[in-house]
Scaffold this active site. Structure first.
Site, PDB file in Angstrom:
ATOM      1  N   LEU A  81       0.861  -1.189   0.000  1.00  0.00           N
ATOM      2  CA  LEU A  81       0.000   0.000   0.000  1.00  0.00           C
ATOM      3  C   LEU A  81       0.891   1.231   0.000  1.00  0.00           C
ATOM      4  O   LEU A  81       1.772   1.337   0.849  1.00  0.00           O
ATOM      5  CB  LEU A  81      -0.815   0.061   1.296  1.00  0.00           C
ATOM      6  CG  LEU A  81      -1.916  -0.961   1.527  1.00  0.00           C
ATOM      7  CD1 LEU A  81      -2.445  -0.787   2.942  1.00  0.00           C
ATOM      8  CD2 LEU A  81      -3.044  -0.766   0.518  1.00  0.00           C
ATOM      9  N   HIS A  82       0.699   2.123  -0.927  1.00  0.00           N
ATOM     10  CA  HIS A  82       1.479   3.364  -0.862  1.00  0.00           C
ATOM     11  C   HIS A  82       0.788   4.564  -1.483  1.00  0.00           C
ATOM     12  O   HIS A  82       1.302   5.674  -1.403  1.00  0.00           O
ATOM     13  CB  HIS A  82       2.837   3.161  -1.538  1.00  0.00           C
ATOM     14  CG  HIS A  82       2.736   3.104  -3.030  1.00  0.00           C
ATOM     15  ND1 HIS A  82       2.299   2.004  -3.688  1.00  0.00           N
ATOM     16  CD2 HIS A  82       2.988   4.041  -3.978  1.00  0.00           C
ATOM     17  CE1 HIS A  82       2.293   2.242  -4.994  1.00  0.00           C
ATOM     18  NE2 HIS A  82       2.706   3.470  -5.198  1.00  0.00           N
TER      19      HIS A  82
END
Ligand code: UD1
Length: 364
Positions: free
Chosen positions: A206-207
């Site tokens: 996740l970014h």
């Protein structure tokens, strides 16, 4: 002989440029390839380890711009890159993907009259709150040669009024890197180090700012991962932006003593070894949607949209958004269902896109 500046800046660029450089060097009589690293990503784990894993030669130019706001980062790249172009006078600049380094270097070349080839052109999420969507639209508008990974991208470009002669469907160069390195990745010991059996764990990344910059959204995503973690370990190599936010929002406790295991970002080969043996991938990455499709690994995309619809139409990808309940039920459905997927590898994701890119540059 054509002189080409190949631009890399951020992590998702390295695996796209590596096959292009290799092919250009193989055709040394036709190409003089040079590498410019903008320094958008600079941590050893976000940059240097990829050069080593992918066998990319040392950059000829290192602009060392580092992190900053979008405007400052883009401007710094432009200011540092312009003198390089003026001095080197390349015949072509090749930019890949949709990061700030892509648009910054394309814009410099457009103003200096240097031809630009955009690899991975034409992808559209139709979500202009994504910085990458702005970068994609603008880069495509000023590029001379638009090299696409799937035919939906050609249709997007034609609909925006880009002449057909500028567009060339060459396939997916990122998948060149997957097939080239799959065997090599088996020498990684990451599964043993983490004590994981094949197909008995999930992998997550996740970014995206829209997922990790707001406390409520990030908390909901972590809760969904914790629920998946009750069924099997969820291995989570954490991007620096996400790590910083988990800490500053006080969310670390939520995943303590759960099946979610935070680890440092991995190199290319270790990460390939990890996701290629996963039962399930949950991600907001663009590249991982494609890599899981190429290897037939079920993927849940934790976003409301994707610029890579082909991975849903033909591949293993499913768009589930960011609602924790929807993520949990989609994940449980996959974990309960053992039947093999009917997924297909999209056309021209065959490991030979770099050859077609080089052919297109020579022919233009
Ligand atoms: C960038 C790309 C995104 C891509 C992602 C992959 C843009 C607009 N975004 O997002 O499309 O999916 O890379 O990782 O270009 N940081 C470090 N070390 C690094 C790099 C970044 O600590 O080596 C931290 C910094 O605090 C920085 C933050 O991460 O402010 C964000 O970095 P940045 O390059 O601005 O964007 P990404 O979120 O990495």
């Amino acid at each position: 002989m054509i002189k080409v500046l190949n631009i890399v800046g951020a992590r998702p660029n390295f695996m796209k440029v590596a096959p292009i450089i290799r092919e250009m060097r193989r055709r040394g009589g036709d190409f003089l390839p040079m590498i410019v690293h903008t320094g958008q990503h600079y941590d050893a784990r976000m940059s240097d380890s990829f050069f080593a894993d992918l066998g990319i030669p040392e950059p000829d130019f290192h602009l060392e711009v580092g992190s900053a706001s979008h405007a400052v980062q883009t401007a710094r790249i432009m200011m540092a890159f312009e003198p390089v172009v003026l001095r080197e006078k390349p015949d072509w600049t090749v930019v890949v993907g949709d990061v700030n380094s892509t648009i910054a270097c394309a814009l410099v070349c457009a103003k200096l009259g240097v031809r630009i080839a955009h690899v991975e052109a034409g992808l559209r999420s139709r979500d202009r709150t994504m910085p990458e969507e702005i970068n994609r639209l603008l880069t495509d508008a000023i590029s001379d040669l638009l090299l696409t990974t799937s035919e939906d991208a050609d249709a997007n470009l034609l609909a925006e009024g880009i002449p057909a002669e500028k567009i060339k469907f060459v396939g997916n160069v990122m998948i060149d890197s997957v097939f080239y390195n799959l065997e090599k990745s088996k020498s990684s010991t990451i599964r043993e180090e983490l004590n994981l059996e094949e197909k008995s764990y999930a992998v997550t990344t996740l970014h995206r700012p829209s997922n990790v910059d707001e406390k409520e959204v990030l908390a909901g995503l972590l809760d969904a991962l914790v629920a998946v973690g009750e069924k099997m370990p969820v291995i989570f190599p954490v991007h620096p932006r996400t790590r910083r936010n988990i800490e500053s929002f006080g969310l670390a406790e939520r995943i303590e003593n759960s099946g979610v295991r935070l680890i440092e970002p991995l190199g290319y080969l270790d990460f390939m070894r990890l996701y290629s043996g996963a039962r399930l991938v949950l991600t907001d990455s663009g590249g991982l949607q494609e890599e899981t499709t190429a290897l037939g690994i079920p993927c849940l995309t934790l976003r409301e949209n994707t610029e890579r619809p082909i991975t849903i139409q033909l591949g293993t990808n499913r768009l589930v958004g960011t609602n924790p309940e929807n993520i949990k039920s989609a994940a449980f459905e996959i974990l309960e269902n053992d039947s093999p997927q009917n997924a297909k590898i999209p056309p021209l994701w065959d490991g030979r896109a770099a050859e077609r890119i080089c052919d297109a540059l020579l022919k233009f």
